[in-house]
Design an enzyme around this catalytic site. Sequence first.
Site, PDB file in Angstrom:
ATOM      1  N   SER A 188     -42.508  19.498 -52.109  1.00  0.00           N
ATOM      2  CA  SER A 188     -41.248  19.196 -50.846  1.00  0.00           C
ATOM      3  C   SER A 188     -42.685  18.232 -49.333  1.00  0.00           C
ATOM      4  O   SER A 188     -41.751  18.921 -48.198  1.00  0.00           O
ATOM      5  CB  SER A 188     -40.460  19.185 -49.879  1.00  0.00           C
ATOM      6  N   ARG A 232     -40.870  30.223 -54.043  1.00  0.00           N
ATOM      7  CA  ARG A 232     -39.918  30.506 -55.068  1.00  0.00           C
ATOM      8  C   ARG A 232     -40.482  30.268 -56.310  1.00  0.00           C
ATOM      9  O   ARG A 232     -40.659  29.317 -56.284  1.00  0.00           O
ATOM     10  CB  ARG A 232     -38.573  29.901 -54.342  1.00  0.00           C
ATOM     11  N   ASP A 280     -37.857  18.160 -53.257  1.00  0.00           N
ATOM     12  CA  ASP A 280     -36.703  18.779 -53.285  1.00  0.00           C
ATOM     13  C   ASP A 280     -35.456  18.276 -52.509  1.00  0.00           C
ATOM     14  O   ASP A 280     -33.990  18.260 -53.241  1.00  0.00           O
ATOM     15  CB  ASP A 280     -36.911  19.258 -51.414  1.00  0.00           C
TER      16      ASP A 280
END
Length: 872
Positions: free
Chosen positions: A578, A514, A632
Amino acid sequence: MCLGPTGTKLPSLFLPAACQEPCHPQQPCPTSPGGEVDKYLYHMRLSDETLLEVSQRFEKEMEKGLGADTNPTASVKMLPTFVRSTPDGTEDGDFLALDLGGTNFRVLRVKVSDNGLRKVEMENQIYAIPEELMRGSGVQLFDHIAECLANFLDKLQIKDKKLPLGFTFSFPCHQTKLDEVGEGLRIMGMGKGSVPAHPVPLLGPGTGTNACYMEEMRHIDLVEGDEGRMCINMEWGAFGDDGVLNDIRTEFDREIDMGSLNPGKQLFEKMISGMYMGELVRLILVKMAKDGLLFGGRLTPDLLTTGHFETRFVSAIEKEKEGLQKAHEILSKLGLEPSHEDCVATLRICQIVSTRSATLCGATLAAVLRRLRDNKGGDRLRSTVGVDGSVYKKHPHFARRLHKTVRKLLPDCEIRFIRSEDGSGKGAAMVTAVAYRLAAQHQARQKILEPLKLSHEQLLEVKERMRIEMEKGLGKETHAEATVKMLPTYVCSTPDGTEKGDFLALDLGGTNFRVLLVRVRNGMRRGVEMHNKIYSIPVEIMQGTGEELFDHIVHCISDFLEYMGMKGVSLPLGFTFSFPCQQNNLDEGILLKWTKGFKATGCEGEDVVGLLKEAIHRREEFDLDVVAVVNDTVGTMMTCGYEDPYCEVGLIVGTGSNACYMEEMRNVELVEGDEGRMCVNMEWGAFGDSGCLDDIRTEFDVAVDELSLNPGKQRYEKMISGMYLGEIVRNILMDFTKKGLLFRGRISERLKTRGIFETKFLSQIESDCLALLQVRSILQHLGLESTCDDSIIVKEVCTVVARRAAQLCGAGMAAVSLSLSLPCSFSTVLQETVKELSPKCEVTFLQSEDGSGKGAALITAVACRIREAGQR
């Protein structure tokens, strides 16, 4: 064609075979003297509307019988039998059966063979029950039964064998278990069973009448538990005892009832069963003779004697070719001198009485089948009805009339009728065989699942091993050999509420990523506003070159900025990356190794911020200030920290799993300085890679690991994270199926497909609120043809696997302080485990909202705040 007394057309099933010629509407039928039979029995000829009304009334009575509050006053008692499954063809062994339901009883030996032919062999012996024992004490009766059983075993020379025994006890019973009736009678111990593939109602129109069917457990208030189905013994003979059938009962029904041994009881049974059918015909003959309409008004002692017109006479008289001749013979034996018209009238009476019996039976059966259809949630039903009983088997037209009524009332349902062969004896043995099969299969499944059920001691040991690995990761000398790397993040502060501004965030951690615009406001309008767009990463880019990967990412950033109308604006950017990284600064992250299916070359050992900046420069469209690269998990902690300043631990359990927490700087030996705290990215997915979890890893964990993209790596993650739980479940289901414990031993190609059982299905199936019907729907969506038994087993496997994951995750969290929450039962078990393993810690739970995206922006905001204040 014959017409009734009002000129209405009579259905052909009411007419004698000899009736061929059409009649004038105003003329009496020549085959029905004076039309008087039709007048007398007009109220016995039930219309389709009346039958539908009876069916609907019966459905309401079923509801009352199933309800805990309404059962005491219900006439249809709907008694639980604790029979939870029907045969599947794999039953095997020797069984005994007792069949007690009248003046005689039988002892049977039933051999069931699982040889693909479903062969059943029976030997039996009939024993009489003297009347004095029938009316004596229970002890005397059952002593007699035991003596007869011993005699039977002696005769077959099997007295030394301990064979399972089923008991057909054809009287109303309140059952508390499969092997227990009331308080006094125990036959055998059973394991818990499950549910049949197809609902199979069973009815028995014979001397008496009754029906049973498989009901959803969630509707049976009298038994605890909502899983699966259970056979309900309806005891439907008592339908109408509360007066709901008074409008269709005739004077003959009332006379039958008043002369019976139990007036006012079993009123429905007295209208349809073989015990009373012949007597109904006799009463009609007597009444019509008294009124001068039959036999010239003459009566005989035999015709006036109760029971002298037997139900078998009705069957004989209704036979197509010899019916009138049989009528003449039977009436003559009763001392009468019947004319041809008397014989035709008697045939007509028998037809109307037996037709009413068949259609009433069909109306109530239609209510049962309609309920089964509604339970399955469809508009159609495909089901099988097993039928036993002398009337159904011996009456020449009863079965056809019953079938016709059911199909008329349920035109969209496909109902098949099968005649039972010795249902009372063989059936009891089959119930026993099914119970033994289920018990053996249950035991075998539990043995397979046992290693997945972790004890309190095992979880404490996992917690302690995690603590040891954490300390290794923090230590300068032991860090290199540690599996839990405890990586410094250079995040040394959480939000204090004064952050403000617009920030970009990238969130890369899986097959999608994203780009976000995050607006942080302080003061009275304190809050966070977000806009984002999701982009996919094709597999060829995930596993191509690093340059291709980061060029694709920058292309997507460009698209987002254009989408937001901010192409020329330069904003601070936070990068959620991540994957395991060694950070030397907040804006520098060295990729240690790819996980989650990524294999882009030229990235491992490189600074991902540098790779991103190089790709931005290659595009030459915009410039961005990359302030922070974060994991994350750290983003999750920061997001919750914005809402709760006491939040100092973050946990991700999604596609992968990881945790972070605020560690005292004096313990972080990889970074200079002892003042304050720093967030440590644990990278705990690799816990166990050293072999320290081998004693609790199962064969299914090993199978999943061996076929993964990184065998031997991320072992802890493979036991608890979403990427792998579904595959663990699939491997267990495969093992069950191969051993004949699931899906009837039939392994479908779909079940062999890796990845077919996604973790989202596990979460849906394991949900407490999901009915078995929905579980079956999910399995069918996966191409797995399942029974309700299978659905229960699959749900149990999902629960065991998810519970272990939550417990292992909780054991890891118990090694650190915790401040988060997770949805559904996983969260509950995790929290329980943390509380159990760390009883002295007071832990609160806060669910992160978009930790990976919002969190990255908040870290960037905090960094900008500190930088602006000159504190960096």
